[in-house]
Design a protein around this motif. Structure first.
Motif, PDB file in Angstrom:
ATOM      1  N   ALA A 106       0.835  -1.210   0.000  1.00 29.25           N
ATOM      2  CA  ALA A 106       0.000   0.000   0.000  1.00 29.25           C
ATOM      3  C   ALA A 106       0.867   1.257   0.000  1.00 29.25           C
ATOM      4  CB  ALA A 106      -0.937  -0.004   1.203  1.00 29.25           C
ATOM      5  N   ARG A 107       1.973   1.217   0.755  1.00 30.11           N
ATOM      6  CA  ARG A 107       2.823   2.419   0.816  1.00 30.11           C
ATOM      7  C   ARG A 107       3.594   2.601  -0.492  1.00 30.11           C
ATOM      8  NH1 ARG A 107       6.162   4.095   4.936  1.00 30.11           N
ATOM      9  NH2 ARG A 107       5.573   6.107   4.057  1.00 30.11           N
ATOM     10  N   ASN A 108       3.824   1.524  -1.201  1.00 26.20           N
ATOM     11  CA  ASN A 108       4.386   1.656  -2.549  1.00 26.20           C
ATOM     12  C   ASN A 108       3.397   2.347  -3.471  1.00 26.20           C
ATOM     13  OD1 ASN A 108       7.054   0.550  -3.619  1.00 26.20           O
ATOM     14  ND2 ASN A 108       6.512  -0.984  -2.078  1.00 26.20           N
ATOM     15  N   VAL A 109       2.125   1.932  -3.385  1.00 25.76           N
ATOM     16  CA  VAL A 109       1.100   2.533  -4.255  1.00 25.76           C
ATOM     17  C   VAL A 109       0.962   4.027  -3.942  1.00 25.76           C
ATOM     18  CG1 VAL A 109      -1.354   2.497  -4.871  1.00 25.76           C
ATOM     19  CG2 VAL A 109      -0.116   0.343  -4.588  1.00 25.76           C
ATOM     20  N   GLU A 110       1.128   4.366  -2.658  1.00 22.42           N
ATOM     21  CA  GLU A 110       0.982   5.776  -2.267  1.00 22.42           C
ATOM     22  C   GLU A 110       2.201   6.632  -2.615  1.00 22.42           C
ATOM     23  OE1 GLU A 110      -0.093   6.440   1.843  1.00 22.42           O
ATOM     24  OE2 GLU A 110      -1.318   4.634   1.810  1.00 22.42           O
ATOM     25  N   TYR A 111       3.285   5.966  -2.979  1.00 24.15           N
ATOM     26  CA  TYR A 111       4.557   6.681  -3.100  1.00 24.15           C
ATOM     27  C   TYR A 111       4.501   7.895  -4.047  1.00 24.15           C
ATOM     28  CZ  TYR A 111       9.544   7.457  -3.754  1.00 24.15           C
ATOM     29  OH  TYR A 111      10.784   8.032  -3.822  1.00 24.15           O
ATOM     30  N   GLY A 112       3.953   7.677  -5.236  1.00 25.40           N
ATOM     31  CA  GLY A 112       3.887   8.771  -6.210  1.00 25.40           C
ATOM     32  C   GLY A 112       3.030   9.922  -5.690  1.00 25.40           C
ATOM     33  N   LEU A 113       1.973   9.568  -4.959  1.00 20.89           N
ATOM     34  CA  LEU A 113       1.085  10.605  -4.422  1.00 20.89           C
ATOM     35  C   LEU A 113       1.807  11.405  -3.330  1.00 20.89           C
ATOM     36  CD1 LEU A 113      -2.108   8.367  -4.240  1.00 20.89           C
ATOM     37  CD2 LEU A 113      -1.566  10.082  -5.963  1.00 20.89           C
ATOM     38  N   GLU A 114       2.669  10.710  -2.593  1.00 20.86           N
ATOM     39  CA  GLU A 114       3.485  11.401  -1.576  1.00 20.86           C
ATOM     40  C   GLU A 114       4.389  12.425  -2.247  1.00 20.86           C
ATOM     41  OE1 GLU A 114       4.203   7.682   1.177  1.00 20.86           O
ATOM     42  OE2 GLU A 114       5.890   9.047   1.304  1.00 20.86           O
ATOM     43  N   LEU A 115       5.005  11.986  -3.371  1.00 21.40           N
ATOM     44  CA  LEU A 115       5.908  12.907  -4.080  1.00 21.40           C
ATOM     45  C   LEU A 115       5.144  14.125  -4.579  1.00 21.40           C
ATOM     46  CD1 LEU A 115       8.109  10.477  -6.233  1.00 21.40           C
ATOM     47  CD2 LEU A 115       8.684  11.545  -4.059  1.00 21.40           C
ATOM     48  N   ARG A 116       3.868  13.908  -4.894  1.00 21.98           N
ATOM     49  CA  ARG A 116       3.037  15.033  -5.366  1.00 21.98           C
ATOM     50  C   ARG A 116       2.437  15.814  -4.212  1.00 21.98           C
ATOM     51  NH1 ARG A 116      -0.338  14.084 -10.912  1.00 21.98           N
ATOM     52  NH2 ARG A 116       1.512  14.349 -12.184  1.00 21.98           N
ATOM     53  N   ARG A 117       2.797  15.448  -2.995  1.00 21.35           N
ATOM     54  CA  ARG A 117       2.311  16.097  -1.763  1.00 21.35           C
ATOM     55  C   ARG A 117       0.798  16.056  -1.630  1.00 21.35           C
ATOM     56  NH1 ARG A 117       6.866  18.216   0.232  1.00 21.35           N
ATOM     57  NH2 ARG A 117       8.421  18.989  -1.215  1.00 21.35           N
ATOM     58  N   VAL A 118       0.213  14.960  -2.084  1.00 25.42           N
ATOM     59  CA  VAL A 118      -1.231  14.759  -1.879  1.00 25.42           C
ATOM     60  C   VAL A 118      -1.439  14.491  -0.386  1.00 25.42           C
ATOM     61  CG1 VAL A 118      -3.169  13.217  -2.423  1.00 25.42           C
ATOM     62  CG2 VAL A 118      -1.521  13.851  -4.201  1.00 25.42           C
ATOM     63  N   PRO A 119      -2.415  15.165   0.257  1.00 28.43           N
ATOM     64  CA  PRO A 119      -2.611  14.959   1.698  1.00 28.43           C
ATOM     65  C   PRO A 119      -2.869  13.484   2.034  1.00 28.43           C
ATOM     66  CG  PRO A 119      -3.983  16.755   0.874  1.00 28.43           C
ATOM     67  CD  PRO A 119      -3.342  16.132  -0.322  1.00 28.43           C
ATOM     68  N   LYS A 120      -2.462  13.122   3.256  1.00 27.58           N
ATOM     69  CA  LYS A 120      -2.452  11.710   3.654  1.00 27.58           C
ATOM     70  C   LYS A 120      -3.811  11.014   3.474  1.00 27.58           C
ATOM     71  CE  LYS A 120      -0.779   9.026   7.556  1.00 27.58           C
ATOM     72  NZ  LYS A 120      -0.189   9.145   8.886  1.00 27.58           N
ATOM     73  N   ASP A 121      -4.896  11.663   3.898  1.00 31.53           N
ATOM     74  CA  ASP A 121      -6.212  11.011   3.815  1.00 31.53           C
ATOM     75  C   ASP A 121      -6.587  10.724   2.364  1.00 31.53           C
ATOM     76  OD1 ASP A 121      -6.379  11.090   6.457  1.00 31.53           O
ATOM     77  OD2 ASP A 121      -7.895  12.685   6.588  1.00 31.53           O
ATOM     78  N   GLU A 122      -6.341  11.723   1.517  1.00 30.79           N
ATOM     79  CA  GLU A 122      -6.646  11.583   0.092  1.00 30.79           C
ATOM     80  C   GLU A 122      -5.784  10.480  -0.535  1.00 30.79           C
ATOM     81  OE1 GLU A 122      -8.740  12.567  -1.950  1.00 30.79           O
ATOM     82  OE2 GLU A 122      -7.796  12.380  -3.931  1.00 30.79           O
ATOM     83  N   ARG A 123      -4.519  10.445  -0.101  1.00 35.53           N
ATOM     84  CA  ARG A 123      -3.575   9.428  -0.570  1.00 35.53           C
ATOM     85  C   ARG A 123      -4.087   8.029  -0.246  1.00 35.53           C
ATOM     86  NH1 ARG A 123       1.315  11.767   2.076  1.00 35.53           N
ATOM     87  NH2 ARG A 123       1.394   9.953   3.424  1.00 35.53           N
ATOM     88  N   ARG A 124      -4.464   7.868   1.013  1.00 38.29           N
ATOM     89  CA  ARG A 124      -4.959   6.557   1.470  1.00 38.29           C
ATOM     90  C   ARG A 124      -6.198   6.154   0.679  1.00 38.29           C
ATOM     91  NH1 ARG A 124      -2.119   6.268   6.590  1.00 38.29           N
ATOM     92  NH2 ARG A 124      -0.148   5.972   5.490  1.00 38.29           N
ATOM     93  N   ARG A 125      -7.096   7.131   0.490  1.00 38.69           N
ATOM     94  CA  ARG A 125      -8.364   6.844  -0.179  1.00 38.69           C
ATOM     95  C   ARG A 125      -8.116   6.412  -1.622  1.00 38.69           C
ATOM     96  NH1 ARG A 125     -11.445   8.616  -3.564  1.00 38.69           N
ATOM     97  NH2 ARG A 125     -10.282  10.521  -4.002  1.00 38.69           N
ATOM     98  N   ARG A 126      -7.249   7.162  -2.288  1.00 38.68           N
ATOM     99  CA  ARG A 126      -7.006   6.872  -3.694  1.00 38.68           C
ATOM    100  C   ARG A 126      -6.276   5.529  -3.857  1.00 38.68           C
ATOM    101  NH1 ARG A 126      -4.502  11.117  -7.789  1.00 38.68           N
ATOM    102  NH2 ARG A 126      -5.107  12.684  -6.304  1.00 38.68           N
TER     103      ARG A 126
END
Ligand SMILES: Nc1ncnc2c1ncn2[C@@H]1O[C@H](COP(=O)(O)OP(=O)(O)OP(=O)(O)O)[C@@H](O)[C@H]1O
Length: 268
Positions: A106-126
């Motif tokens: 899951a944290r791999n999937v979120e990685y790109g969103l982290e780089l884009r500074r997507v907020p954590k809740d939105e990141r998790r949801r997506r």
């Protein structure tokens, strides 16, 4: 020629009279011409496959769009802007899954969103939405080495698609997988693509895969790679990749493509 100040709105990417020569290491070696006078454009949301004999420059086309290498002549454009350095706006999926081994799936999937500074809740949801779509729910906390090859591939693909790039480059993404997993992943890829319809440039040696997925197929000559022909794949969508052989026009298109490729392989 396209005016860079006013790029056509209906173009996501464009290669214009592109040549690419590589200078091999060592003395007395001639530059190797990989691409010769390659021009094409892709509409937003279009799915294009590039096929051709080994070494004809397909990966080089993707690398040019990703800004990992520069053209020797001609122009490479992304939404009308010349690609002059690493292009972080495009997603790139290679044969390797490129998952970070120290991060859970899951944290791999979120990685790109982290780089884009997507907020954590939105990141998790997506990330959750995409993970569920490809049947990986329940494996969120597994590390890459705890997943099968097909699962790692799914995770790599959803990681790139969750990043929401409008252009996604895919270089033989299903190459190392077994035939059954391949078709299942093709089906999943089409469903994911339908969600947001990025422009996809897909490199494959598999003609059935190219027909099943694409709106258009571009065949290349043997090196130096030139565009040999373009085929519109006017098969209706959504497509049933499991029964694509039964669709009228499949056989005709397959034979045309295979004739192109066979001729080029014979010339090498
Ligand atoms: N960085 C590089 N330096 C030197 N030569 C290169 C480099 N990258 C690619 N080439 C050469 O350019 C040509 C095209 O390579 P490319 O990988 O784009 O072909 P391809 O069509 O993707 O091949 P394949 O289907 O086998 O993956 C090949 O002859 C390759 O050896």
């Amino acid at each position: 020629m396209v005016d860079p100040a006013n790029p056509p709105l209906d173009e996501a990417i464009r290669l214009e009279a592109v040549y690419k020569a590589f200078v091999p290491r060592g003395r007395s070696t001639q530059p190797l011409l990989a691409l010769e006078d390659v021009s094409f454009a892709a509409r937003p949301g279009e799915f294009i496959s590039l096929v051709g004999p080994s070494g004809c420059g397909k990966s080089t086309v993707l690398n040019l769009l990703a800004g990992l290498t520069q053209p020797s002549a001609g122009r490479v454009m992304h939404h009308g802007r010349a690609v002059t350095g690493v292009n972080t706006e495009v997603g790139y999926i290679t044969q390797d899954d490129n998952l970070l081994p120290w991060r859970s799936m899951a944290r791999n999937v979120e990685y790109g969103l982290e780089l884009r500074r997507v907020p954590k809740d939105e990141r998790r949801r997506r990330a959750r939405e995409f993970i569920e779509l490809v049947g990986l729910a329940g494996f969120e906390n597994h590390y890459p080495h705890e997943l099968s090859g097909g699962m790692r591939k799914r995770a790599g693909i959803v990681r790139t698609l969750a990043y929401d790039s409008d252009v996604v480059l895919m270089d033989e993404p299903f190459g190392p997988l077994d035939a059954q997993t391949r078709v299942i992943l093709q089906d999943e890829l089409l469903k994911l693509w339908e969600l947001r319809r990025p422009t996809v440039l897909f490199v494959t040696h598999d003609l059935v895969e190219a027909i099943a997925l694409s709106d258009r197929i571009i065949t290349f000559t043997c090196r130096p790679g030139r565009i040999k022909r373009e085929y519109e794949v006017s098969l209706p969508r959504p497509r049933d990749v499991f029964h694509i052989h039964d669709v009228p026009r499949f056989r005709e298109l397959y034979d045309l493509l295979w004739d192109d490729i066979r001729m080029e392989i014979a010339a090498t």
